[in-house]
Design a protein around this motif. Structure first.
Motif, PDB file in Angstrom:
ATOM      1  N   GLU A 109      -7.323 -13.527  74.924  1.00 50.77           N
ATOM      2  CA  GLU A 109      -6.298 -13.121  75.861  1.00 50.77           C
ATOM      3  C   GLU A 109      -4.702 -12.803  75.049  1.00 50.77           C
ATOM      4  OE1 GLU A 109      -5.608 -12.178  79.007  1.00 50.77           O
ATOM      5  OE2 GLU A 109      -7.760 -12.172  79.464  1.00 50.77           O
ATOM      6  N   GLY A 110      -4.872 -13.630  74.034  1.00 53.08           N
ATOM      7  CA  GLY A 110      -3.685 -13.449  73.057  1.00 53.08           C
ATOM      8  C   GLY A 110      -3.347 -12.179  72.442  1.00 53.08           C
ATOM      9  N   LEU A 118      -7.404  -5.363  51.132  1.00 56.76           N
ATOM     10  CA  LEU A 118      -6.502  -6.238  51.691  1.00 56.76           C
ATOM     11  C   LEU A 118      -6.482  -7.405  51.058  1.00 56.76           C
ATOM     12  CD1 LEU A 118      -7.721  -6.084  55.733  1.00 56.76           C
ATOM     13  CD2 LEU A 118      -5.783  -4.981  54.444  1.00 56.76           C
ATOM     14  N   ALA A 119      -7.471  -7.918  50.002  1.00 56.02           N
ATOM     15  CA  ALA A 119      -7.338  -8.870  49.234  1.00 56.02           C
ATOM     16  C   ALA A 119      -6.127  -9.021  48.268  1.00 56.02           C
ATOM     17  CB  ALA A 119      -8.704  -9.085  48.380  1.00 56.02           C
ATOM     18  N   LYS A 120      -5.492  -7.836  48.063  1.00 59.02           N
ATOM     19  CA  LYS A 120      -4.193  -7.714  47.138  1.00 59.02           C
ATOM     20  C   LYS A 120      -3.100  -7.554  47.669  1.00 59.02           C
ATOM     21  CE  LYS A 120      -7.112  -4.634  43.997  1.00 59.02           C
ATOM     22  NZ  LYS A 120      -7.452  -3.099  43.498  1.00 59.02           N
ATOM     23  N   ARG A 121      -3.172  -7.881  49.345  1.00 59.69           N
ATOM     24  CA  ARG A 121      -1.952  -7.651  49.826  1.00 59.69           C
ATOM     25  C   ARG A 121      -1.160  -9.182  49.635  1.00 59.69           C
ATOM     26  NH1 ARG A 121       0.195  -3.730  50.812  1.00 59.69           N
ATOM     27  NH2 ARG A 121       1.204  -4.376  52.502  1.00 59.69           N
ATOM     28  N   PRO A 122      -0.034  -9.328  49.752  1.00 58.61           N
ATOM     29  CA  PRO A 122       0.831 -10.463  49.773  1.00 58.61           C
ATOM     30  C   PRO A 122       0.767 -11.272  51.138  1.00 58.61           C
ATOM     31  CG  PRO A 122       2.511  -8.732  50.198  1.00 58.61           C
ATOM     32  CD  PRO A 122       0.809  -7.988  49.842  1.00 58.61           C
ATOM     33  N   GLY A 123       0.718 -12.681  50.963  1.00 57.64           N
ATOM     34  CA  GLY A 123       0.821 -13.451  51.896  1.00 57.64           C
ATOM     35  C   GLY A 123      -0.817 -13.970  52.549  1.00 57.64           C
ATOM     36  N   GLN A 124      -0.806 -14.425  53.459  1.00 57.84           N
ATOM     37  CA  GLN A 124      -2.000 -15.042  54.053  1.00 57.84           C
ATOM     38  C   GLN A 124      -2.077 -14.282  55.593  1.00 57.84           C
ATOM     39  OE1 GLN A 124      -4.343 -17.001  52.459  1.00 57.84           O
ATOM     40  NE2 GLN A 124      -2.648 -17.003  50.759  1.00 57.84           N
ATOM     41  N   PRO A 125      -3.577 -14.043  55.549  1.00 58.60           N
ATOM     42  CA  PRO A 125      -3.858 -13.496  56.969  1.00 58.60           C
ATOM     43  C   PRO A 125      -3.397 -13.919  58.214  1.00 58.60           C
ATOM     44  CG  PRO A 125      -5.828 -13.240  55.460  1.00 58.60           C
ATOM     45  CD  PRO A 125      -4.800 -14.032  54.842  1.00 58.60           C
ATOM     46  N   ALA A 126      -3.161 -15.212  58.103  1.00 58.62           N
ATOM     47  CA  ALA A 126      -2.437 -15.867  59.460  1.00 58.62           C
ATOM     48  C   ALA A 126      -0.994 -15.490  59.495  1.00 58.62           C
ATOM     49  CB  ALA A 126      -2.781 -17.480  59.154  1.00 58.62           C
ATOM     50  N   LEU A 133     -10.488  -8.126  62.324  1.00 62.44           N
ATOM     51  CA  LEU A 133      -9.297  -8.774  61.776  1.00 62.44           C
ATOM     52  C   LEU A 133      -9.030 -10.301  62.275  1.00 62.44           C
ATOM     53  CD1 LEU A 133      -6.612  -6.070  62.473  1.00 62.44           C
ATOM     54  CD2 LEU A 133      -7.576  -6.728  60.340  1.00 62.44           C
ATOM     55  N   LEU A 134      -9.681 -10.539  63.514  1.00 65.28           N
ATOM     56  CA  LEU A 134      -9.868 -12.159  63.868  1.00 65.28           C
ATOM     57  C   LEU A 134     -10.598 -12.897  63.091  1.00 65.28           C
ATOM     58  CD1 LEU A 134      -9.786 -11.619  67.768  1.00 65.28           C
ATOM     59  CD2 LEU A 134      -7.833 -12.623  66.400  1.00 65.28           C
ATOM     60  N   ARG A 135     -11.764 -12.369  62.510  1.00 63.27           N
ATOM     61  CA  ARG A 135     -12.702 -12.954  61.596  1.00 63.27           C
ATOM     62  C   ARG A 135     -11.752 -13.235  60.343  1.00 63.27           C
ATOM     63  NH1 ARG A 135     -16.708 -10.462  64.922  1.00 63.27           N
ATOM     64  NH2 ARG A 135     -16.618  -8.420  63.776  1.00 63.27           N
ATOM     65  N   LEU A 136     -11.059 -12.365  59.987  1.00 69.02           N
ATOM     66  CA  LEU A 136     -10.466 -12.177  58.533  1.00 69.02           C
ATOM     67  C   LEU A 136      -9.403 -13.411  58.471  1.00 69.02           C
ATOM     68  CD1 LEU A 136     -10.003 -11.035  55.990  1.00 69.02           C
ATOM     69  CD2 LEU A 136      -8.345  -9.309  57.056  1.00 69.02           C
ATOM     70  N   GLY A 137      -9.042 -13.806  59.951  1.00 70.36           N
ATOM     71  CA  GLY A 137      -8.027 -15.020  59.735  1.00 70.36           C
ATOM     72  C   GLY A 137      -6.843 -14.747  60.597  1.00 70.36           C
ATOM     73  N   LEU A 138      -6.377 -13.546  60.805  1.00 69.19           N
ATOM     74  CA  LEU A 138      -5.192 -13.008  61.569  1.00 69.19           C
ATOM     75  C   LEU A 138      -5.334 -13.916  62.861  1.00 69.19           C
ATOM     76  CD1 LEU A 138      -5.577 -10.596  59.566  1.00 69.19           C
ATOM     77  CD2 LEU A 138      -4.056  -9.389  61.133  1.00 69.19           C
ATOM     78  N   LEU A 139      -4.346 -13.927  63.601  1.00 68.95           N
ATOM     79  CA  LEU A 139      -4.196 -14.735  64.783  1.00 68.95           C
ATOM     80  C   LEU A 139      -3.976 -13.818  65.966  1.00 68.95           C
ATOM     81  CD1 LEU A 139      -1.427 -17.456  63.842  1.00 68.95           C
ATOM     82  CD2 LEU A 139      -3.985 -17.867  63.700  1.00 68.95           C
ATOM     83  N   LEU A 147      -1.777  -9.759  67.098  1.00 67.58           N
ATOM     84  CA  LEU A 147      -2.294  -8.526  67.027  1.00 67.58           C
ATOM     85  C   LEU A 147      -2.189  -7.711  68.347  1.00 67.58           C
ATOM     86  CD1 LEU A 147      -5.971  -9.506  66.097  1.00 67.58           C
ATOM     87  CD2 LEU A 147      -4.384  -8.419  64.674  1.00 67.58           C
ATOM     88  N   SER A 148      -2.128  -6.284  68.129  1.00 68.91           N
ATOM     89  CA  SER A 148      -1.965  -5.564  69.141  1.00 68.91           C
ATOM     90  C   SER A 148      -2.712  -4.113  69.079  1.00 68.91           C
ATOM     91  CB  SER A 148      -0.462  -4.784  69.254  1.00 68.91           C
ATOM     92  OG  SER A 148       0.438  -5.956  69.465  1.00 68.91           O
ATOM     93  N   GLY A 149      -3.269  -3.779  70.258  1.00 69.19           N
ATOM     94  CA  GLY A 149      -4.174  -2.617  70.244  1.00 69.19           C
ATOM     95  C   GLY A 149      -3.723  -1.455  71.260  1.00 69.19           C
ATOM     96  N   ILE A 150      -3.617  -0.227  70.941  1.00 70.41           N
ATOM     97  CA  ILE A 150      -3.481   0.863  71.644  1.00 70.41           C
ATOM     98  C   ILE A 150      -4.405   1.788  71.810  1.00 70.41           C
ATOM     99  CG2 ILE A 150      -1.671   2.603  72.003  1.00 70.41           C
ATOM    100  CD1 ILE A 150       0.073   1.149  69.555  1.00 70.41           C
ATOM    101  N   GLU A 151      -4.678   2.011  73.194  1.00 68.78           N
ATOM    102  CA  GLU A 151      -5.979   2.935  73.397  1.00 68.78           C
ATOM    103  C   GLU A 151      -5.472   3.839  74.733  1.00 68.78           C
ATOM    104  OE1 GLU A 151      -8.997   4.867  73.831  1.00 68.78           O
ATOM    105  OE2 GLU A 151      -8.867   3.384  72.213  1.00 68.78           O
ATOM    106  N   LEU A 152      -5.661   4.952  74.556  1.00 67.33           N
ATOM    107  CA  LEU A 152      -5.773   6.080  75.581  1.00 67.33           C
ATOM    108  C   LEU A 152      -6.511   6.018  76.756  1.00 67.33           C
ATOM    109  CD1 LEU A 152      -3.990   8.801  76.243  1.00 67.33           C
ATOM    110  CD2 LEU A 152      -5.819  10.046  74.958  1.00 67.33           C
TER     111      LEU A 152
END
Length: 229
Positions: A101-102, A46-54, A72-78, A82-87
């Motif tokens: 909640e966000g 992920l460190a090689k990905r373009p842009g910032q985690p936020a 991912l939140l700890r990494l800096g994503l807002l 974020l979305s999660g899908i679970e059966l």
């Protein structure tokens, strides 16, 4: 009975046989060593990905109780990105209890989840495809994941590659099959790393995890970055 119903039944059966949360607790020495190894390798990618985690938007297929989304939140994503899908409803409820909640959580079949095409920088899956025994459903979920990616986005794949003869409810997904599932991935945009000491060995000899893990042939999982041009 559909494959989705059968997946739910298989998980329920495993839970009834004692395959509970304690087996995957980070307090267990083999579990935290597996987790730390995977996190190190993932962060390198992920460190090689373009842009910032936020700035990144990410969706996880099979988010379970939300552990990977918390990472991912700890990494800096807002949270709003974020979305999660679970059966499984009980796992989705656990994720809702632990995540802000966000974070958007979606119940049901990932192949028909309401995620906009070309909206995601990252789409993740962790040991989900090895639990899908139907090839057609595997392909539908893979097609949805690829469709959600923005140009330049990437799928983060973590799963085991060999069959477990003691567990007929899962099957390994070799790299050949991963490539088949994502035919749109161009050569040179598929990066695979061999990780995770074979869990039975790790559970039996956790103090020797680092020693045995030096042997690549004892690592049973692949961490794969599948990039979309």
């Amino acid at each position: 009975m559909s494959e989705l119903d059968e997946i739910a039944q298989r998980y329920a059966r495993r839970a009834g046989q004692g395959d509970g949360a304690d087996r995957y607790s980070l307090l267990r020495p083999e579990v935290w060593q597996m987790w730390q190894e995977r996190q190190r390798e993932l962060l390198k990618l992920l460190a090689k990905r373009p842009g910032q985690p936020a700035e990144w938007c990410a969706t996880e297929v099979g988010c379970g109780a939300g552990g990977n989304l918390l990472d991912l939140l700890r990494l800096g994503l807002l949270p709003a990105h974020l979305s999660g899908i679970e059966l499984l409803p009980e796992r989705l409820a656990a994720a809702r209890a632990s995540l802000p909640e966000g974070v958007r959580l979606i119940a049901g079949d990932a192949s028909s989840a309401d995620i906009a095409p070309a909206s995601q920088d990252l789409v993740l899956q962790s040991t989900v495809f090895s639990s899908i025994l139907d090839d057609a459903l595997q392909q539908r979920v893979a097609d949805a994941m690829w469709r959600w990616l923005k140009p330049g986005g990437a799928i983060v794949w973590y799963d085991f590659t060999i069959n477990n003869p003691r567990n007929p409810d899962v099957r390994g997904v070799p790299l050949r099959r991963v490539r088949e599932l994502f035919p749109g991935c161009e050569p040179g945009r598929f990066t695979a790393r061999r990780v995770t000491l074979a869990p039975p060995l790790a559970r039996a000899l956790p103090a020797a995890y680092g020693l045995f893990n030096l042997a690549p042939w004892l690592r049973t999982h692949r961490l794969v970055l599948i990039e979309k041009r």
